[in-house]
Design an enzyme around this catalytic site. Structure first.
Site, PDB file in Angstrom:
ATOM      1  CB  SER A  15      -0.935   0.017   1.219  1.00  0.00           C
ATOM      2  OG  SER A  15      -0.178   0.089   2.423  1.00  0.00           O
ATOM      3  CB  ILE A  17       5.415   5.448  -0.149  1.00  0.00           C
ATOM      4  CG1 ILE A  17       4.960   6.874   0.199  1.00  0.00           C
ATOM      5  CG2 ILE A  17       6.797   5.472  -0.798  1.00  0.00           C
ATOM      6  CD1 ILE A  17       5.824   7.569   1.236  1.00  0.00           C
ATOM      7  CB  SER A 140       9.646  10.783   8.192  1.00  0.00           C
ATOM      8  OG  SER A 140       8.700  11.817   8.415  1.00  0.00           O
ATOM      9  CE1 TYR A 153       6.798   7.308  11.029  1.00  0.00           C
ATOM     10  CE2 TYR A 153       6.923   9.705  11.024  1.00  0.00           C
ATOM     11  CZ  TYR A 153       6.890   8.505  10.339  1.00  0.00           C
ATOM     12  OH  TYR A 153       6.947   8.507   8.965  1.00  0.00           O
ATOM     13  CE  LYS A 157       9.803   6.542   9.634  1.00  0.00           C
ATOM     14  NZ  LYS A 157      10.015   5.520   8.585  1.00  0.00           N
TER      15      LYS A 157
END
Length: 263
Positions: A15, A17, A140, A153, A157
């Site tokens: 799904s 990207i 990100s 998150y 990252k």
């Protein structure tokens, strides 16, 4: 070797990207190995590729790190080589630090950071042996600066940037390239699937995500960055300016983020 002759292994390919990138690379004639947890969804993506006969599926779960060495061997056998690994699989978060259970932070680190590192390390000997290879890791903009409700998150990252910068330094001599792709807001289900304070999914879309780039446009920009072996690529709208504000005007960025629509 021409870009169209490359063998790509894409995680998180079912799904968002990963799916859009699969279609973009298939349209260029690349050979693909698609991985995610759901075999059924991967089969649907394969069927929609421009050249499905050049696509293989290999289900895997990044959180099951003990299985990844065997998965690498299986992947290498599918086309006899792998040229580019796209570390795309991951999960986001939407919860305040004060409310978030430690188990949520542990899951974010296990999937977004440790699972990605484990898969990369398992494939590294293959790249060293063939004296070529390219690790492409989707981090990100949150790997470059922070934003409310995304503490775990952001932490995971940021960690990816530290690890892969060192990987590039240590293995450039082996013909291995490293690219870090930093998305801003992209119209995927990442917000719907984001973990809340107790670990349950948010199950609703963010306004900012809804107004982001289409996955198709993002995939075209990402494929171009991969072909050029760009070290770091920031892909999004005006939010990409945050990278430069963080470097030169951190207090201004702090104020702007607090005032902006980030959910």
């Amino acid at each position: 070797m021409a870009f169209s002759d490359k063998v790509f292994w894409i995680t998180g390919a079912s799904s968002g990207i990963g799916e859009a990138l699969s279609y973009e690379l298939s349209s260029k004639g690349c050979s693909l190995i698609l991985s995610a947890r759901s075999a059924d969804k991967l089969k649907q993506v394969k069927a929609s590729c421009a050249f499905p006969d050049r696509v293989r599926i290999l289900p895997l779960d990044l959180s099951d790190m003990d299985s990844l060495s065997a998965k690498v061997q299986q992947a290498c056998n599918l086309f006899d080589r792998i040229d580019i690994l796209v570390n795309n699989a991951g999960i986001s978060q939407r919860s305040l630090i004060a409310d978030t259970e430690m188990e949520v932070y542990q899951k974010l680190i296990r999937v977004n950071y440790l699972g990605t590192v484990a898969l990369t390390k398992a494939l590294l000997p293959h790249f060293i042996n063939q004296q070529s290879g390219h690790f492409v890791t989707v981090t990100s903009l949150m790997g470059k600066f922070g934003s409310p409700l995304r503490s775990g998150y952001c932490g995971a990252k940021h960690a990816l940037h530290g690890f892969f910068d060192v990987l590039r330094m240590e293995h450039e001599k082996d013909g291995i390239a490293v690219s870090l792709i930093c998305p801003g807001f992209v119209q995927t289900d990442i917000a719907k699937n984001a973990l809340t304070a107790d670990g349950s999914p948010q199950n609703k879309q963010d306004t900012a995500t809804s107004n982001g780039l289409s996955p198709e446009r993002f995939a075209r920009k990402m494929a171009d960055a991969i072909e050029k072996k760009t070290w770091e690529k920031y892909i999004g709208g005006k939010e990409t300016a945050g990278v430069y504000l963080k470097r030169f005007f951190p207090r201004l960025l702090h104020k702007l983020v607090l005032k902006s629509q980030v959910v």
